[in-house]
Scaffold this motif. Sequence first.
Motif, PDB file in Angstrom:
ATOM      1  N   SER A   1       0.841  -1.194   0.000  1.00  0.00           N
ATOM      2  CA  SER A   1       0.000   0.000   0.000  1.00  0.00           C
ATOM      3  C   SER A   1       0.876   1.244   0.000  1.00  0.00           C
ATOM      4  N   ILE A   2       1.896   1.205   0.833  1.00  0.00           N
ATOM      5  CA  ILE A   2       2.795   2.359   0.876  1.00  0.00           C
ATOM      6  C   ILE A   2       3.537   2.490  -0.448  1.00  0.00           C
ATOM      7  N   PHE A   3       3.885   1.345  -0.995  1.00  0.00           N
ATOM      8  CA  PHE A   3       4.581   1.377  -2.285  1.00  0.00           C
ATOM      9  C   PHE A   3       3.702   2.018  -3.361  1.00  0.00           C
ATOM     10  N   ILE A   4       2.424   1.705  -3.330  1.00  0.00           N
ATOM     11  CA  ILE A   4       1.512   2.273  -4.334  1.00  0.00           C
ATOM     12  C   ILE A   4       1.471   3.789  -4.177  1.00  0.00           C
ATOM     13  N   ALA A   5       1.422   4.245  -2.921  1.00  0.00           N
ATOM     14  CA  ALA A   5       1.439   5.701  -2.695  1.00  0.00           C
ATOM     15  C   ALA A   5       2.710   6.296  -3.297  1.00  0.00           C
ATOM     16  N   SER A   6       3.823   5.632  -3.065  1.00  0.00           N
ATOM     17  CA  SER A   6       5.088   6.117  -3.615  1.00  0.00           C
ATOM     18  C   SER A   6       5.023   6.221  -5.120  1.00  0.00           C
ATOM     19  N   SER A   7       4.510   5.164  -5.730  1.00  0.00           N
ATOM     20  CA  SER A   7       4.462   5.137  -7.184  1.00  0.00           C
ATOM     21  C   SER A   7       3.548   6.225  -7.724  1.00  0.00           C
ATOM     22  N   LEU A   8       2.423   6.448  -7.048  1.00  0.00           N
ATOM     23  CA  LEU A   8       1.497   7.480  -7.521  1.00  0.00           C
ATOM     24  C   LEU A   8       2.112   8.865  -7.393  1.00  0.00           C
ATOM     25  N   LEU A   9       2.767   9.115  -6.261  1.00  0.00           N
ATOM     26  CA  LEU A   9       3.395  10.428  -6.093  1.00  0.00           C
ATOM     27  C   LEU A   9       4.411  10.668  -7.197  1.00  0.00           C
ATOM     28  N   GLY A  10       5.190   9.627  -7.468  1.00  0.00           N
ATOM     29  CA  GLY A  10       6.180   9.767  -8.532  1.00  0.00           C
ATOM     30  C   GLY A  10       5.512  10.037  -9.866  1.00  0.00           C
ATOM     31  N   SER A  11       4.522   9.228 -10.195  1.00  0.00           N
ATOM     32  CA  SER A  11       3.914   9.329 -11.521  1.00  0.00           C
ATOM     33  C   SER A  11       3.258  10.687 -11.741  1.00  0.00           C
ATOM     34  N   ILE A  12       2.548  11.175 -10.732  1.00  0.00           N
ATOM     35  CA  ILE A  12       1.875  12.471 -10.896  1.00  0.00           C
ATOM     36  C   ILE A  12       2.913  13.540 -11.199  1.00  0.00           C
ATOM     37  N   ASN A  13       4.015  13.445 -10.501  1.00  0.00           N
ATOM     38  CA  ASN A  13       5.096  14.392 -10.729  1.00  0.00           C
ATOM     39  C   ASN A  13       5.660  14.292 -12.143  1.00  0.00           C
ATOM     40  N   TYR A  14       5.864  13.073 -12.604  1.00  0.00           N
ATOM     41  CA  TYR A  14       6.435  12.905 -13.946  1.00  0.00           C
ATOM     42  C   TYR A  14       5.486  13.496 -14.988  1.00  0.00           C
ATOM     43  N   ILE A  15       4.204  13.191 -14.828  1.00  0.00           N
ATOM     44  CA  ILE A  15       3.234  13.672 -15.816  1.00  0.00           C
ATOM     45  C   ILE A  15       3.214  15.197 -15.829  1.00  0.00           C
ATOM     46  N   THR A  16       3.120  15.770 -14.635  1.00  0.00           N
ATOM     47  CA  THR A  16       3.061  17.231 -14.551  1.00  0.00           C
ATOM     48  C   THR A  16       4.304  17.857 -15.155  1.00  0.00           C
ATOM     49  N   THR A  17       5.437  17.303 -14.828  1.00  0.00           N
ATOM     50  CA  THR A  17       6.669  17.894 -15.329  1.00  0.00           C
ATOM     51  C   THR A  17       6.732  17.832 -16.850  1.00  0.00           C
ATOM     52  N   VAL A  18       6.354  16.703 -17.403  1.00  0.00           N
ATOM     53  CA  VAL A  18       6.428  16.591 -18.863  1.00  0.00           C
ATOM     54  C   VAL A  18       5.438  17.549 -19.510  1.00  0.00           C
ATOM     55  N   ILE A  19       4.270  17.682 -18.938  1.00  0.00           N
ATOM     56  CA  ILE A  19       3.271  18.541 -19.587  1.00  0.00           C
ATOM     57  C   ILE A  19       3.632  20.014 -19.417  1.00  0.00           C
ATOM     58  N   ASN A  20       4.060  20.396 -18.230  1.00  0.00           N
ATOM     59  CA  ASN A  20       4.164  21.833 -17.938  1.00  0.00           C
ATOM     60  C   ASN A  20       5.551  22.422 -18.005  1.00  0.00           C
ATOM     61  N   MET A  21       6.577  21.621 -17.931  1.00  0.00           N
ATOM     62  CA  MET A  21       7.875  22.231 -17.697  1.00  0.00           C
ATOM     63  C   MET A  21       8.856  22.032 -18.839  1.00  0.00           C
ATOM     64  N   ARG A  22       8.331  21.733 -20.016  1.00  0.00           N
ATOM     65  CA  ARG A  22       9.236  21.613 -21.152  1.00  0.00           C
ATOM     66  C   ARG A  22       9.806  22.984 -21.496  1.00  0.00           C
ATOM     67  N   THR A  23      11.052  23.027 -21.891  1.00  0.00           N
ATOM     68  CA  THR A  23      11.662  24.305 -22.228  1.00  0.00           C
ATOM     69  C   THR A  23      11.097  24.814 -23.551  1.00  0.00           C
ATOM     70  N   LYS A  24      11.404  26.040 -23.860  1.00  0.00           N
ATOM     71  CA  LYS A  24      10.868  26.638 -25.075  1.00  0.00           C
ATOM     72  C   LYS A  24      11.297  25.825 -26.303  1.00  0.00           C
ATOM     73  N   GLY A  25      10.344  25.545 -27.145  1.00  0.00           N
ATOM     74  CA  GLY A  25      10.644  24.812 -28.366  1.00  0.00           C
ATOM     75  C   GLY A  25      10.515  23.308 -28.209  1.00  0.00           C
ATOM     76  N   MET A  26      10.431  22.819 -26.977  1.00  0.00           N
ATOM     77  CA  MET A  26      10.351  21.369 -26.776  1.00  0.00           C
ATOM     78  C   MET A  26       8.897  20.922 -26.908  1.00  0.00           C
TER      79      MET A  26
END
Lengths: 351, 626
Positions: B202-227
């Motif tokens: 259960s704790i592992f799932i929480a870990s995985s979700l926290l990681g995944s949400i972060n990865y998704i957000t970063t890819v969507i919102n934090m790409r540099t200009k032109g990426m």
Amino acid sequence: MTSVIVISSLILTFAVLILLFRIQSLVAVLKGSHETVGTSNKVNAAMMVVIPLLMLVAAAMHYPHAAKEFHLPIASEHGVWTDDLFWITIYVILVMFLITNAALFGCAFYYQYNPNRKASFYHDNPTVEIVWTIIPAVIMAVLVFAGWRVWYNTMEFPNDKNAEVIEIMGKQFAWQVRYPGKDGVLGKYDFRLIDDAKGNEFGIDFEKEGADDDFLARELHIPKGRPVRLKIRARDVLHSVYMPHFRVKMDAVPGMPTEFVFTPTKTTEEMRTETGNGKFNYELACTEVCGKAHFAMKYIIVVEEEEDYKKWYAAQKTFLEDKPEFKGKGMSSLKKKNLASAEKEVKTEKN
Amino acid sequence: MAEHAQVHAEVHGHDHDHHHDHDHDHDHHEQSFISKYVFSEDHKTIAKQFLIMGLIWAFIGGAMSVIFRLQLGFPDMNLEFLRPILGTWINETGKLGQEQYLALVTMHGTIMVFFVLTAGLSGTFSNFLIPLQVGAPDMASGFLNMLSFWFFFLASVIMFASLFIETGPASGGWVVYPPLSALPQAMSGSGLGMTMWLMSMSIFIASSLLGSINYITTVINMRTKGMSFTRLPLTIWAFFLTAIIGVLSFPVLFAAALLLIFDRSMGTSFYLDQIYIGGEALHNQGGSAILYQHLFWFLGHPEVYIVLLPALGITSEIIATNSRKPIFGYHAMIGSMIGIGFLSFIVWAHHMFMTGMNPFLGTVFMFLTLIIAVPSAVKAFNYIATLWQGNIIFTPAMLFSIGLVSVFISGGVTGIVLGNNALDIQLHDTYFVVAHFHIVMGSASFFGFVAGVYHWFPKMFGRMMDAKLGYIHFWITFIGIYCVFFPMHYTGIAGFPRRYYSHTGFDAFNKFADLNMFISGAAIVTFFAQGLFAFNFVYSIFRGRIAPENPWNATTLEWTTPRVPGHGNWPHGQIPHVHRWAYDYSKPNADKDGFGDFIPQHIPLSQTPNSNTEHDMAHSHKAQHA
Ligand code: HEM
Ligand SMILES: [Cu+2]
Ligand SMILES: [Cu+2]
């Protein structure tokens, strides 16, 4: 004492290896020979064909020995269909495996680094993309269709004319088999009637019809040439009925009876002749992990000609002949407090 | 149109933050050891934490497989010498206990799938590469990212502790099907060990979700200009899709685990019905053991791709770089990953063909399952086409990537057999399955993991790993895993069931004593060969050759950072902008622009007038007007 010597010599060897490695890497740095593309690139490229080829040759040479062992003779009607499909599929995937792996390692070798050549910038070709999407799609479609036909005839609508009904139940860690007796009807059961101490391991309800002539057996006897409807259940945890020679497998689930219909085609005797093994026996195994002795849930299956089977069947003593004290005992023999839920259960069963 | 404006605005935003961050950094130079290396919010440090935990688990999980392989391969061997490690798990007769065998198998599977190839692989490379390759100073939320690691750490501690309790760890297989896992009286591993397994997961799932949400957000919102999304390296596409799959499927596993916890400790009957065990009839009625399997495999099958896609992404990058050639069919690669990701959610019941579910349902799931072979095949073809006409440099990472493609094919084709439900009747839960998934999922993902370590080690630790040791490591491992897992197909065709303590009890299965010995021998050699890697890894962190900034002449942004990128990744917050896709290798006429056989992503088209293609110009035109 010996272990001390072993451990210290291991440590010593390890230390020497590290030292050698250190010297080698320092020498390499001194010689300045650390460009990425040197002779080792050629060696690795050569290995790309040599190693897979060697492995292929080894596998091919070993194959006849292995094949002698892994061909389990088939003893059921649908087993012939599934095995045919299995081997056809294996040949198809073998071809795919050989072509793609050859292309992979071939390219790796052929296009190894060469300072006089430049890689091409070729990176897109919709036609090629479409072609190699369609080829696997067509192969899959054919295999799916073939598989579906076999599945349909085996699992969805098996031939069950005059099927012999037999019940098999898994428990930790044994199988038990019950026959319906002369009336051909398996008596009802309820898990609350199970009583290992007194011997009603199936929880047969002798108040209901059909139970009186049921009998248990020590081996699973089945007739050759006639469909068998195996009613499967479990009373504690999951188990799975696996009869490798018959290509039969079906989970045994507490609370959810399952079944498998199949037609045996060879008697035990015939199989003894065929395999040349006078002691051959059909075996039944458990393939769903169920605890400590999961690997030991073996049960013997005996396939007989119809008349021998009939004879054997008629000679069996019924459960009640063996344990007359159970006569007439059923749900009403349970304590009141259990009965409340029991009645509800009976009602739902009728619906 | 709007999207671009947004990206633009954000980049400016970042620049700002950056200066800020940087000033900030100065005060923090005296950062304590604890906040720098332990509770760090820097994605690179967190990546290394995941990496080291993952590797430790890999060695533990591997050692377990060696121990139970000893039992299978050498059933008569006296295992007394393992007593110092295993204690009472070795019984009086000097054999591994039967329940202990199952405990080891279960822990091995759980550790490998979740701790090594989910947390270790995805946690390491998503964390390390997403900000560096999209051009971001860090993850969207450094704090959540830190929590993600520490949740994983906590899950690890609990799982590890469960190895030492008296009743032993969970032992019902890594899928922990109820009722076996729900009833402490069914086996000793279903007692406290199972409780700890559920807590840990259960704790592992929480870990995985926290990681995944972060990865998704970063890819969507934090790409540099032109990426733009169509300029993302395939690694990022793979991590991005993996994270989405994880977010959609792990909660279902959590639900499954939660209901199991209720059944175990609160007397509910979600999975239990009509059970008589230990001499008594249980009160539980009306549940369904099959329900658990549906829930479990709704995660379980996507999980296969959660471990596989990152490995494939890593491979795409390494194969293109070391073939000095653009990846073939960039768009087809993305398309097939999306296809695989989508299909992975609607094939789960192929694990349940023989559970007694309606045979018609089996037909439906067979159709869907075999469709997924098509995008997988497309990926394999594209890898081969990338090698074709390349100019291949065999770095250790490249060797493992080529090895990955090979095992991906070899294991993938047997999936065609197993996905065909008529054939699964005989093969389900036999060693054929063990062979299949170890090759396609275990070995392929493991190769991707190792390839990634060899490839990005220089950026992680600023030093090079030794290449020669890497070559030896690869060839032993490559030969080794084929020797271990290929013969298992044979025992599987003969019908030998998995999770069996011994093969000697049945005449039907007792024909492979030699083969089993061979497999076990090969497993031992393969396992110990990983020592080469461990040594190379540790040694190189401290003593490896100093790495250049861009040792593999690669185009992606991470190689424009300093040898060891600091906090914020690019000095002074100067995040490069992106002007081209990630695969300008061996571009015609690049030499006239003063470039060698690669043009990095941050080089403007204006600097490369000779090598620009019409497509480049069209793309940039579109971008400007968007
Ligand atoms: C040294 C390399 C490895 C060896 C020799 C090995 C061997 C085995 C064997 C023989 C089994 C079956 C045991 C049984 O059913 O009785 C098994 C189970 C399993 N292995 Fe491995 N394995 C290795 C690496 C891996 C890797 C890298 C993974 C990652 C996917 C993995 C995942 C699993 C899983 C999920 C199971 C099933 C556990 C279960 O039945 O509950 N293994 N392994
Ligand atoms: Cu079992
Ligand atoms: Cu699956």
